[in-house]
Design a protein around this motif. Sequence first.
Motif, PDB file in Angstrom:
ATOM      1  N   ALA A 115       2.572 -23.272   3.836  1.00 13.17           N
ATOM      2  CA  ALA A 115       1.423 -23.128   4.744  1.00 13.17           C
ATOM      3  C   ALA A 115       1.739 -22.295   5.972  1.00 13.17           C
ATOM      4  CB  ALA A 115       0.922 -24.496   5.173  1.00 13.17           C
ATOM      5  N   GLY A 116       2.972 -22.363   6.444  1.00 13.07           N
ATOM      6  CA  GLY A 116       3.289 -21.662   7.676  1.00 13.07           C
ATOM      7  C   GLY A 116       3.554 -20.180   7.531  1.00 13.07           C
ATOM      8  N   LEU A 117       3.513 -19.667   6.289  1.00  9.73           N
ATOM      9  CA  LEU A 117       3.856 -18.268   6.102  1.00  9.73           C
ATOM     10  C   LEU A 117       2.872 -17.314   6.784  1.00  9.73           C
ATOM     11  CD1 LEU A 117       5.004 -18.244   2.374  1.00  9.73           C
ATOM     12  CD2 LEU A 117       6.427 -18.093   4.409  1.00  9.73           C
ATOM     13  N   PHE A 118       1.567 -17.677   6.761  1.00 11.21           N
ATOM     14  CA  PHE A 118       0.569 -16.732   7.237  1.00 11.21           C
ATOM     15  C   PHE A 118      -0.358 -17.311   8.296  1.00 11.21           C
ATOM     16  CE2 PHE A 118       1.572 -15.396   2.904  1.00 11.21           C
ATOM     17  CZ  PHE A 118       2.082 -14.140   3.172  1.00 11.21           C
ATOM     18  N   GLU A 119       0.066 -18.333   8.978  1.00 14.91           N
ATOM     19  CA  GLU A 119      -0.763 -18.872  10.048  1.00 14.91           C
ATOM     20  C   GLU A 119      -0.829 -17.853  11.179  1.00 14.91           C
ATOM     21  OE1 GLU A 119       0.833 -22.580  11.157  1.00 14.91           O
ATOM     22  OE2 GLU A 119       0.072 -23.659   9.405  1.00 14.91           O
ATOM     23  N   SER A 120      -2.035 -17.499  11.559  1.00 20.28           N
ATOM     24  CA  SER A 120      -2.214 -16.472  12.595  1.00 20.28           C
ATOM     25  C   SER A 120      -1.788 -17.014  13.947  1.00 20.28           C
ATOM     26  CB  SER A 120      -3.675 -16.035  12.653  1.00 20.28           C
ATOM     27  OG  SER A 120      -4.063 -15.493  11.410  1.00 20.28           O
ATOM     28  N   ASP A 121      -1.297 -16.155  14.765  1.00 24.80           N
ATOM     29  CA  ASP A 121      -0.955 -16.552  16.126  1.00 24.80           C
ATOM     30  C   ASP A 121      -2.220 -16.900  16.882  1.00 24.80           C
ATOM     31  OD1 ASP A 121       1.670 -16.076  15.588  1.00 24.80           O
ATOM     32  OD2 ASP A 121       1.579 -14.006  16.300  1.00 24.80           O
ATOM     33  N   CYS A 130      -7.911  -6.795  10.123  1.00 19.47           N
ATOM     34  CA  CYS A 130      -8.705  -6.007   9.188  1.00 19.47           C
ATOM     35  C   CYS A 130     -10.112  -6.563   9.151  1.00 19.47           C
ATOM     36  CB  CYS A 130      -8.085  -6.053   7.796  1.00 19.47           C
ATOM     37  SG  CYS A 130      -6.415  -5.364   7.723  1.00 19.47           S
ATOM     38  N   GLU A 131     -11.081  -5.723   8.951  1.00 21.30           N
ATOM     39  CA  GLU A 131     -12.457  -6.187   8.840  1.00 21.30           C
ATOM     40  C   GLU A 131     -12.628  -6.961   7.544  1.00 21.30           C
ATOM     41  OE1 GLU A 131     -15.065  -2.943   9.101  1.00 21.30           O
ATOM     42  OE2 GLU A 131     -14.430  -2.319  11.111  1.00 21.30           O
ATOM     43  N   SER A 132     -13.545  -7.936   7.597  1.00 20.22           N
ATOM     44  CA  SER A 132     -13.812  -8.757   6.419  1.00 20.22           C
ATOM     45  C   SER A 132     -14.318  -7.874   5.294  1.00 20.22           C
ATOM     46  CB  SER A 132     -14.853  -9.826   6.751  1.00 20.22           C
ATOM     47  OG  SER A 132     -15.137 -10.577   5.608  1.00 20.22           O
ATOM     48  N   GLY A 133     -13.776  -8.056   4.112  1.00 20.39           N
ATOM     49  CA  GLY A 133     -14.218  -7.303   2.947  1.00 20.39           C
ATOM     50  C   GLY A 133     -13.405  -6.041   2.720  1.00 20.39           C
ATOM     51  N   GLN A 134     -12.543  -5.668   3.684  1.00 22.00           N
ATOM     52  CA  GLN A 134     -11.734  -4.457   3.514  1.00 22.00           C
ATOM     53  C   GLN A 134     -10.712  -4.680   2.396  1.00 22.00           C
ATOM     54  OE1 GLN A 134      -9.905  -3.104   7.117  1.00 22.00           O
ATOM     55  NE2 GLN A 134      -8.442  -1.780   6.073  1.00 22.00           N
ATOM     56  N   GLU A 135     -10.482  -3.653   1.573  1.00 19.85           N
ATOM     57  CA  GLU A 135      -9.546  -3.765   0.468  1.00 19.85           C
ATOM     58  C   GLU A 135      -8.127  -3.960   0.984  1.00 19.85           C
ATOM     59  OE1 GLU A 135      -9.805  -0.511  -2.163  1.00 19.85           O
ATOM     60  OE2 GLU A 135     -11.875  -0.913  -2.771  1.00 19.85           O
ATOM     61  N   LEU A 136      -7.346  -4.705   0.210  1.00 18.96           N
ATOM     62  CA  LEU A 136      -5.957  -4.929   0.593  1.00 18.96           C
ATOM     63  C   LEU A 136      -5.163  -3.635   0.424  1.00 18.96           C
ATOM     64  CD1 LEU A 136      -5.351  -8.350  -1.186  1.00 18.96           C
ATOM     65  CD2 LEU A 136      -5.608  -7.986   1.269  1.00 18.96           C
ATOM     66  N   PRO A 137      -4.142  -3.438   1.227  1.00 12.80           N
ATOM     67  CA  PRO A 137      -3.294  -2.251   1.084  1.00 12.80           C
ATOM     68  C   PRO A 137      -2.690  -2.182  -0.316  1.00 12.80           C
ATOM     69  CG  PRO A 137      -2.843  -3.353   3.151  1.00 12.80           C
ATOM     70  CD  PRO A 137      -3.747  -4.255   2.384  1.00 12.80           C
ATOM     71  N   GLU A 138      -2.359  -0.977  -0.770  1.00 10.65           N
ATOM     72  CA  GLU A 138      -1.853  -0.774  -2.135  1.00 10.65           C
ATOM     73  C   GLU A 138      -0.570  -1.558  -2.389  1.00 10.65           C
ATOM     74  OE1 GLU A 138      -0.462   2.872  -5.057  1.00 10.65           O
ATOM     75  OE2 GLU A 138      -1.564   3.301  -3.209  1.00 10.65           O
ATOM     76  N   MET A 171      -1.608 -14.675   0.835  1.00  8.35           N
ATOM     77  CA  MET A 171      -1.706 -13.215   0.970  1.00  8.35           C
ATOM     78  C   MET A 171      -3.161 -12.767   0.969  1.00  8.35           C
ATOM     79  SD  MET A 171       1.425 -11.807  -1.404  1.00  8.35           S
ATOM     80  CE  MET A 171       1.112 -10.092  -0.990  1.00  8.35           C
ATOM     81  N   LYS A 172      -3.971 -13.375   0.127  1.00 10.27           N
ATOM     82  CA  LYS A 172      -5.382 -13.008   0.062  1.00 10.27           C
ATOM     83  C   LYS A 172      -6.140 -13.432   1.311  1.00 10.27           C
ATOM     84  CE  LYS A 172      -5.890 -12.923  -4.965  1.00 10.27           C
ATOM     85  NZ  LYS A 172      -6.581 -13.524  -6.141  1.00 10.27           N
ATOM     86  N   GLN A 173      -5.670 -14.519   1.927  1.00  9.94           N
ATOM     87  CA  GLN A 173      -6.363 -15.028   3.104  1.00  9.94           C
ATOM     88  C   GLN A 173      -5.967 -14.273   4.378  1.00  9.94           C
ATOM     89  OE1 GLN A 173      -5.464 -19.195   3.209  1.00  9.94           O
ATOM     90  NE2 GLN A 173      -6.560 -19.644   1.295  1.00  9.94           N
ATOM     91  N   GLU A 176      -4.295  -9.620   8.654  1.00  9.49           N
ATOM     92  CA  GLU A 176      -3.545  -8.780   9.585  1.00  9.49           C
ATOM     93  C   GLU A 176      -2.502  -8.005   8.790  1.00  9.49           C
ATOM     94  OE1 GLU A 176      -0.909  -9.233  13.654  1.00  9.49           O
ATOM     95  OE2 GLU A 176      -2.127 -10.898  12.915  1.00  9.49           O
ATOM     96  N   GLU A 177      -2.656  -6.692   8.736  1.00  9.41           N
ATOM     97  CA  GLU A 177      -1.831  -5.857   7.864  1.00  9.41           C
ATOM     98  C   GLU A 177      -0.351  -5.941   8.210  1.00  9.41           C
ATOM     99  OE1 GLU A 177      -1.498  -1.216   6.409  1.00  9.41           O
ATOM    100  OE2 GLU A 177      -3.416  -2.011   7.135  1.00  9.41           O
ATOM    101  N   ARG A 178      -0.031  -6.017   9.495  1.00  9.14           N
ATOM    102  CA  ARG A 178       1.381  -6.051   9.870  1.00  9.14           C
ATOM    103  C   ARG A 178       2.049  -7.340   9.401  1.00  9.14           C
ATOM    104  NH1 ARG A 178       2.630  -9.251  14.088  1.00  9.14           N
ATOM    105  NH2 ARG A 178       0.972  -9.931  15.507  1.00  9.14           N
ATOM    106  N   ARG A 179       1.262  -8.431   9.340  1.00  7.37           N
ATOM    107  CA  ARG A 179       1.826  -9.696   8.851  1.00  7.37           C
ATOM    108  C   ARG A 179       2.008  -9.643   7.342  1.00  7.37           C
ATOM    109  NH1 ARG A 179       2.242 -13.814  12.278  1.00  7.37           N
ATOM    110  NH2 ARG A 179       2.156 -15.354  10.610  1.00  7.37           N
ATOM    111  N   LEU A 180       1.073  -8.964   6.636  1.00  8.37           N
ATOM    112  CA  LEU A 180       1.224  -8.782   5.192  1.00  8.37           C
ATOM    113  C   LEU A 180       2.467  -7.948   4.901  1.00  8.37           C
ATOM    114  CD1 LEU A 180      -2.459  -8.107   4.105  1.00  8.37           C
ATOM    115  CD2 LEU A 180      -1.060 -10.067   3.472  1.00  8.37           C
ATOM    116  N   LEU A 181       2.633  -6.880   5.664  1.00 11.73           N
ATOM    117  CA  LEU A 181       3.798  -6.022   5.466  1.00 11.73           C
ATOM    118  C   LEU A 181       5.086  -6.796   5.733  1.00 11.73           C
ATOM    119  CD1 LEU A 181       4.982  -3.243   4.917  1.00 11.73           C
ATOM    120  CD2 LEU A 181       4.716  -2.713   7.350  1.00 11.73           C
ATOM    121  N   SER A 182       5.091  -7.585   6.786  1.00 12.23           N
ATOM    122  CA  SER A 182       6.273  -8.390   7.106  1.00 12.23           C
ATOM    123  C   SER A 182       6.573  -9.385   5.994  1.00 12.23           C
ATOM    124  CB  SER A 182       6.044  -9.122   8.431  1.00 12.23           C
ATOM    125  OG  SER A 182       7.118  -9.991   8.706  1.00 12.23           O
ATOM    126  N   PHE A 183       5.508 -10.000   5.478  1.00 13.33           N
ATOM    127  CA  PHE A 183       5.707 -10.970   4.400  1.00 13.33           C
ATOM    128  C   PHE A 183       6.308 -10.306   3.170  1.00 13.33           C
ATOM    129  CE2 PHE A 183       4.000 -12.730   0.439  1.00 13.33           C
ATOM    130  CZ  PHE A 183       4.604 -13.976   0.450  1.00 13.33           C
TER     131      PHE A 183
END
Length: 414
Positions: A115-121, A130-138, A171-173, A176-183
Motif C-alpha cells: 500500500a505504501g508504494l504509491f501513496e501521494s505526498d 497527470c490529468e485524469s484519463g491521460q494515457e500512461l507513459p509507454e 501503478m494504474k492508480q 504522478e509520472e515522476r513517482r511512476l518512473l521512480s517505481f
Amino acid sequence: MERHEEICAQAREYETELKAYEKQLPVLQQSLQNADGWVDTQAFASAMRENARKCSSLQDRLTAVFEMQDNAKAERELARIDAAMQELDGVFSQQQEQSLELEQKLADALDTTVAGLFESDAAQEQGETCESGQELPEFVTADIEKLLSLRENPHLPLVYRQVVTKAIARMKQAREERRLLSFCEVELPDILKPCETFLQLWHADGETYLHLMRRYEALCRMNAHELELVPFADGAVQDLSSRIAAEEACAKEAAKQAYIGQAMDEVMAEMGYDVLGNREVRKRNGRHFRNELYRCSTDTAISVTYADDGQIAVELGKTDDEDRLPTPAEGAVLVQQMNAFCRDFKEIEARLAARGVCLDKRLALTPPSTAYAQIINLRDYEQTAPQENEKAEEQAGRARKKRQPTVRQAGEET
C-alpha cells in the motif's frame, strides 16, 4: 459370496470418496505454502497433517476390509468406517473455510506491504500530476504488460501473484509520472527478480519436482508415514530425493519382512503348526512389533515376533484367556516341549533357507529354561477362524509331539 461382493462394493464407494478428499490435500498444501512467512499458519498446518494421517489410516482399513473372510466382521468395520468418513467430511469442510480465512489474511498482509508504494505526498503539487484519463507513459505500459504476464503464469505461486496484482493496481492508480518512473526504476526490479528467479527454477526443475513429490507421497502412504511438506524451492529436488531414498529403504525392508513372514507361515504349516492368531504391538518408546501365533498342541502355542529392526524372537507358551505366570508344574512341562521343538527347529531353518530366508543373523537359540516359560493370553491376539476338528487334528497332529526352544536376539552368547 453375494454378501461379500456387496461389502466390497460399499468399500469401493468409500475409496472413491476418500480419493476425492485426498485430492483436496495438495490444494490445502498450496494455501499453506503461499501464506507461510506472511501470517501464522501453525494451526492450519497441524490440522492438515492430521487430515492426511486420517486419510491414510482409512485407506489401510478399507484395504483390510477387502481381505476379510468374515462378512459380519467386515460389516462392523464398514459401519465404523462410515462414521469416520462422516467425521472426515466435517473436518475437511472446516479446513476449507480455514483456507479461505488464511487467503484473506494473506491478502490483507500483502495490502499493507504494498500500500505504501504509491501513496501521494500530502503536499502534492497540482502542476506535476497527470490529468485524469491521460494515457500512461509507454515505459509504464510495458512494465504493466510484464506484470500481467507474471500474474497469469500458472506456475508462479499465489504469494508472488498477489504482490504482482497489487503492484499493477497501484501503478494504474498513480497519477504522478515522476513517482511512476521512480517505481519502475527502483521498486519494480525488487518485485520482478524473485518472480523471474522462481520461474527459471521451475522451468529447470518443476517437472522433476512434481514427479518426485508424487513418488514421495506414494511411498509415505505405503509405509504409513506422515507426509512432510516440501515446498518447491532451490534444493527441493535434492531434499525429495533424499527423503525418497529413505522411504524406499524402509519399503524394501518391509517387503523383506513380509516375505519372511509368509515363508515362516508356509514352513510352519508344512511342519504341522497352523496359524492361531496375530497382533500388532507399539511400545510407548515408539518400537513396533508384529506377532504371529502358531498352534503347537491343544493348550500350547508358538509366538514368533518380528521387530522393525529385522530381529525375530520365537517363544513357546501355554495358552490361556488371562494374564498370569505359569505354575512350577506347567513350567516343567513347557521346558520338555522346548527341548522337543529344538530337534525340529533345524528342519525349519533348512526349509526357510530353501526359500531364501536365512535366520542366522536375525535369530539365535538358547538352552530351554523355566526362566522363559510363559502363559500366552489368547485375548491379546486376533484369532483366525476356527477350522473343522478333523482338519485341525490332522494338521496339528505332528505338532503335538514337538516342543519349542527359547530364543535370544542375535549377538547374545549361547
